[in-house]
Design an enzyme around this catalytic site. Structure first.
Site, PDB file in Angstrom:
ATOM      1  N   GLU A 186       1.103  -1.636   0.377  1.00  0.00           N
ATOM      2  CA  GLU A 186       0.146   0.217  -0.483  1.00  0.00           C
ATOM      3  C   GLU A 186       0.525   1.072   0.083  1.00  0.00           C
ATOM      4  O   GLU A 186       0.417   2.547   0.725  1.00  0.00           O
ATOM      5  CB  GLU A 186      -1.009  -0.130   1.686  1.00  0.00           C
ATOM      6  CG  GLU A 186      -1.877  -1.136   1.641  1.00  0.00           C
ATOM      7  CD  GLU A 186      -3.204  -0.685   2.267  1.00  0.00           C
ATOM      8  OE1 GLU A 186      -2.426  -0.184   3.574  1.00  0.00           O
ATOM      9  OE2 GLU A 186      -3.972  -1.273   1.889  1.00  0.00           O
ATOM     10  N   GLU A 189      -7.754  -7.029  -0.803  1.00  0.00           N
ATOM     11  CA  GLU A 189      -7.641  -6.290   0.353  1.00  0.00           C
ATOM     12  C   GLU A 189      -8.807  -6.182   0.430  1.00  0.00           C
ATOM     13  O   GLU A 189      -9.140  -5.361  -0.417  1.00  0.00           O
ATOM     14  CB  GLU A 189      -6.841  -5.575   1.097  1.00  0.00           C
ATOM     15  CG  GLU A 189      -5.469  -6.118   1.968  1.00  0.00           C
ATOM     16  CD  GLU A 189      -4.204  -5.300   2.606  1.00  0.00           C
ATOM     17  OE1 GLU A 189      -5.968  -4.545   3.160  1.00  0.00           O
ATOM     18  OE2 GLU A 189      -3.667  -5.256   2.984  1.00  0.00           O
TER      19      GLU A 189
END
Ligand SMILES: *[C@@H]1O[C@H](CO)[C@@H](O)[C@H](O)[C@H]1NC(C)=O
Ligand SMILES: *[C@@H]1O[C@H](CO)[C@@H](O)[C@H](O)[C@H]1NC(C)=O
Ligand SMILES: *[C@@H]1O[C@H](CO)[C@@H](O)[C@H](O)[C@H]1NC(C)=O
Ligand SMILES: *[C@@H]1O[C@H](CO)[C@@H](O)[C@H](O)[C@H]1NC(C)=O
Ligand SMILES: *[C@@H]1O[C@H](CO)[C@@H](O)[C@H](O)[C@H]1NC(C)=O
Ligand SMILES: *[C@@H]1O[C@H](CO)[C@@H](O)[C@H](O)[C@H]1NC(C)=O
Ligand SMILES: *[C@@H]1O[C@H](CO)[C@@H](O)[C@H](O)[C@H]1NC(C)=O
Ligand SMILES: *[C@@H]1O[C@H](CO)[C@@H](O)[C@H](O)[C@H]1NC(C)=O
Ligand SMILES: *[C@@H]1O[C@H](CO)[C@@H](O)[C@H](O)[C@H]1NC(C)=O
Ligand SMILES: *[C@@H]1O[C@H](CO)[C@@H](O)[C@H](O)[C@H]1NC(C)=O
Length: 738
Positions: free
Chosen positions: A186, A255
């Site tokens: 991320e 995710e």
């Protein structure tokens, strides 16, 4: 619709037989094209789930993975947790809950694949995002950017993990289960804060990963500028509109949040399965190919592993498998049914792009063909409140609002995301005892205690004429740092004490008596304390114990976010201020009880403990000790700490985590019957308003003995241990769907 049950049964059988069994030792070729990951020449639709090995015990791993497999998963995803694998620079640890090789092999034994997110940044609501604290003290270091010292350490750790996996033949190219690897994590969310150094760092991380030649695809999640051939993947509550950064890459979702994490002082988040299933179905309807639940099993932040600030001990996440390893219904079952329906469409989905048809306002169909007459279809109603009847291929179909129907043969609906046929269960892991739990009280007479010294307790204290930043000072060897100074008063007088802290909490003592307690939030751990005080004539002692509840794990430059006091001011009643921030302060890292090792089983029978009938309650900075005989059975145990304030608990020397029952969540913002329709976010569906985030604490069964067990608590604020109870958890009580 009435036929759902029968179709579900047929799919169950066929999917099981179609499952992927790979032979250990045979090299498996993993590649990708624009449609899918290709495993030994076969394009695959893959369902994956996050299970973090240290959030369970090795004894729990096989059961969890088996339930994941029965739930229709093909892949288990995990991060790698650097700070516990290399607690001291150059000294590695891969045992117990941190036995990564054993975990990967456990997944392999179950016949599932592994997605290994090496990072080494994990985030994961894990202490310091998975970075070892010693890294912070490497001279000249700047984390997660173009910085020599950081890149050198990152590369050493990546190499360590890659080599460990290689030595054990765990990559698919070696016949192992690992089909996918991740570098960084991320970073795209924070890259803006690092300027060109950040952009170059992304390129460097990609090159470094590719140079390991592990012959499986690498991914970078939430990373729009992931260089080829690294696949950029989507993280979020929905990813149906996501488009990879190159037409040569498949659409992957790493995710998908099954709920959300819990923080002390917050209500308990949950995500309705009808919305979760809708999000997943939409993703595959729109060309998705790999999908991962974050978390499929959340587990427990044992010890001081929780990230921060203020991340709770339970990492249950409202996941399909609950904190204790039990199936959560109807979530698990509804998603299993969904996976079967999607698997049934696999060969259509990987064959090419869908043909899209509008069926009315907020209504559409995506149809995947293998031949001009052979197709699978997804019918969607993405409106948030109107149910609809649609006509598709001359047949009528009922589509509830915010739902998708799956038709693997373009005719028969085998699954609708809003129609839950799976069984229901009651209870949630962190705060509701399950219906079938058996309860055991801990008897009053068995408690012993130890009252800690307030303030400096040893000769290894030190002084400074300033307020020191806490993490730099404690190096996170303890949650606690004592700040002590003295205030001289010519006469007995009243004044105001104004304290400002970067976080996360602090208990203030004036002349050794509790004066005030201040604390922050997960979203902003900083806080101020303003308190009227009465000074004695002469020397007044100010002792402040500043507390950390998990070191920050997220955000740009999170690694240098500080904690602890930064301003202490005394104001007289006319508001004339005197700054004590640069007074002489004496510092003491940790508490007396920690230094004595009161949590240790060695001291269980020591005379250091006081025993008697006058058990102190509502007492700050006290250690309690008791023994218990474990309830019968082999299920996990749950300790009810509702009567306690804030602290940590140990069973037979194992730290079961931090508790903070005294911190109640806000009284509003909750709903027990959250409408699944419409866009979900982490605040949309919450329960337990006005209550502690967590009162029940997981004690793995393997941590207790058949005979007597030692329970130790460090209570920081004040509580009543006589009301603590213990129970065995069983498979949750099952209710049938009305
Ligand atoms: C692996 O599979 C891909 C796609 O099917 C193919 O292009 C490639 O040559 C294969 N690699 C090896 C080493 O067999
Ligand atoms: C990977 O392959 C490249 C090109 O063949 C080679 O230069 C490099 O040394 C290899 N790296 C490793 C770690 O084996
Ligand atoms: C859909 O059709 C059924 C059966 O004809 C009818 O009972 C129902 O009211 C219709 N629903 C909507 C939203 O039009
Ligand atoms: C423990 O002590 C409390 C208060 O003294 C009393 O109310 C309670 O009944 C006792 N519990 C047991 C199990 O003896
Ligand atoms: C501190 O106390 C310990 C134990 O009482 C003693 O061994 C040590 O020498 C002392 N250190 C100093 C610097 O006085
Ligand atoms: C604490 O007080 C300072 C000075 O008044 C103020 O700037 C700051 O915003 C306050 N912080 C909090 C968390 O209230
Ligand atoms: C005040 O009292 C503390 C603790 O008794 C002592 O350590 C300190 O030296 C005293 N300070 C002054 C200025 O007397
Ligand atoms: C530690 O000290 C450094 C250098 O003084 C500072 O930049 C940083 O904010 C402090 N805190 C943390 C948590 O690193
Ligand atoms: C403490 O005493 C109990 C009972 O006397 C005994 O069973 C236990 O082994 C002792 N524990 C330790 C650590 O010595
Ligand atoms: C516990 O102590 C605090 C202050 O020390 C006091 O405010 C509170 O009322 C006490 N609670 C109970 C239950 O005695």
């Amino acid at each position: 619709m009435a036929k759902d049950g029968i179709f579900g049964f047929i799919f169950f059988a066929s999917v099981l037989y179609g499952a992927w069994f790979f032979e250990v030792g045979l090299s498996v070729n993993v590649s990708y094209d624009s449609k899918a990951l290709i495993i030994d020449g076969r394009k695959r639709i893959l369902q994956s789930g996050s299970v973090h090995y240290p959030r369970a015990t090795p004894e729990m791993w096989p059961g969890i993975i088996e339930k994941a497999k029965e739930g229709g998963l093909d892949v288990i995803e995990t991060y790698v947790f650097w700070n516990y694998h290399e607690p001291v620079k150059g000294q590695y640890y891969f045992e117990g809950r941190f036995d990564l090789v054993k975990f990967v092999k456990t997944v392999q034994d179950a016949g599932l694949f592994v997605h290994l997110r090496i990072g080494p940044y994990a985030c994961a609501e894990w202490n310091y995002g998975g970075f070892p604290l010693w890294l912070h003290f490497v001279p000249g270091i700047q984390f997660r950017t173009t910085n020599g010292p950081f890149q050198a350490e990152m590369e050493l750790f990546l190499t360590k993990i890659v080599n460990l996996m290689k030595e054990e033949n765990l990559f698919a190219s070696q016949g192992g289960p690992i089909i996918l690897a991740q570098v960084e994590n991320e970073y795209g969310n924070v890259e803006w804060a690092y300027g060109t150094g950040g952009e170059l760092y992304v390129k460097w991380a990609a090159e470094t990963a590719l140079n390991y030649n592990i012959s499986i695809p690498w991914v970078m999640c939430s990373q729009e500028d992931a260089p080829d051939p690294i696949i950029n993947t989507c993280n979020g509550f929905y990813c149906d509109t996501f488009i990879p950064n190159s037409p040569s890459k498949p659409k992957m979702w790493t995710e998908d949040y099954t709920g959300w994490f819990l923080s002390f002082g917050y209500p308990v988040p949950y995500r309705p399965v009808k919305d979760l299933a809708f999000a997943v179905a939409r993703f595959f309807e729109k060309g998705g190919t790999f999908h991962n639940y974050y978390m499929y099993f959340g587990g427990t932040n044992f010890g001081r592993t929780a990230g921060g600030p203020l991340v709770a001990t339970s990492y249950d996440y409202d996941a399909p498998i609950d904190e204790y390893g039990f199936i959560r219904q109807p979530k698990w079952g509804h998603l299993r049914d969904l996976h079967m329906a999607i698997k049934q469409c696999e060969e259509y989905l990987v064959n090419g792009d869908p043909k899209q048809l509008s069926l009315g306002m907020n209504l559409e169909a995506d149809v995947y063909y293998t031949t001009p007459t052979d197709c699978a279809a997804f019918l969607a109603n993405y409106g948030t409140n109107l149910d609809a009847n649609v006509t598709f291929n001359g047949k009528k179909y009922f589509l509830p609002a915010w739902s998708v129907s799956i038709l693997p043969d373009c005719k028969n609906v085998v699954f609708n995301t809003a129609k839950v046929v799976a069984q229901k269960t009651v209870g949630d892991a962190a705060s509701t005892p399950s219906a079938s739990a058996s309860k055991v009280s801990l008897s009053n007479s068995s408690w012993s205690w130890y009252l800690e010294k307030v303030g400096v307790w040893s000769n290894d204290s030190f002084t400074a004429n300033s307020l020191l930043e806490q993490i730099n000072t404690t190096k996170d060897t303890s949650d606690f740092l004592w700040y002590t100074t003295s205030i001289e008063a010519d006469e007995k007088r009243d004044a105001f004490l104004l304290i400002e802290s970067l976080g996360h909490a602090a208990l203030i003592f004036l002349n050794k008596k509790v004066l005030a307690f201040g604390y922050g939030y997960h979203d902003d751990a900083s806080f101020n304390i303003s308190e009227k005080i009465s000074l004695e004539q002469g020397n007044n002692t100010l002792d402040i114990i500043s507390m950390i509840i998990g070191v920050q794990n997220y955000g740009p430059w999170f690694d240098i976010m500080g904690a602890g006091l930064y301003s202490v001011i005394l104001a007289d009643l006319k508001n004339v201020k005197e700054d004590y921030s640069s007074n002489e302060w004496t510092y003491q890292v940790g508490t007396e009880g920690e230094s004595l090792g009161l949590d240790n089983t060695d001291l269980a029978n020591s005379s250091i403990w006081t025993q008697g009938s006058s058990l102190p309650i509502n007492q700050s900075l006290i250690w309690y000790k008791s023994t218990f005989i474990a309830p019968e059975g082999d299920g996990p145990l749950s300790l009810n700490l509702a009567s306690m304030g804030k602290g940590q608990a140990w069973v037979n020397g194992q730290n079961i985590g931090r508790y903070w029952s005294a911190y109640l969540s806000p009284t509003s913002g909750c709903t027990d019957n959250c409408d699944y329709r419409g866009t979900y976010d982490a605040q949309k569906c919450q329960k337990k308003c006005g209550q502690p985030a967590q009162i029940l604490y997981h004690i793995p069964r393997t941590w207790v003995n058949p005979g007597e067990n030692l329970l130790v608590l460090h209570e920081e604020l004040g509580g009543d241990p006589s009301k603590i109870s213990l129970m065995t958890r069983n498979e949750q009580g099952v209710l049938t769907n009305p």
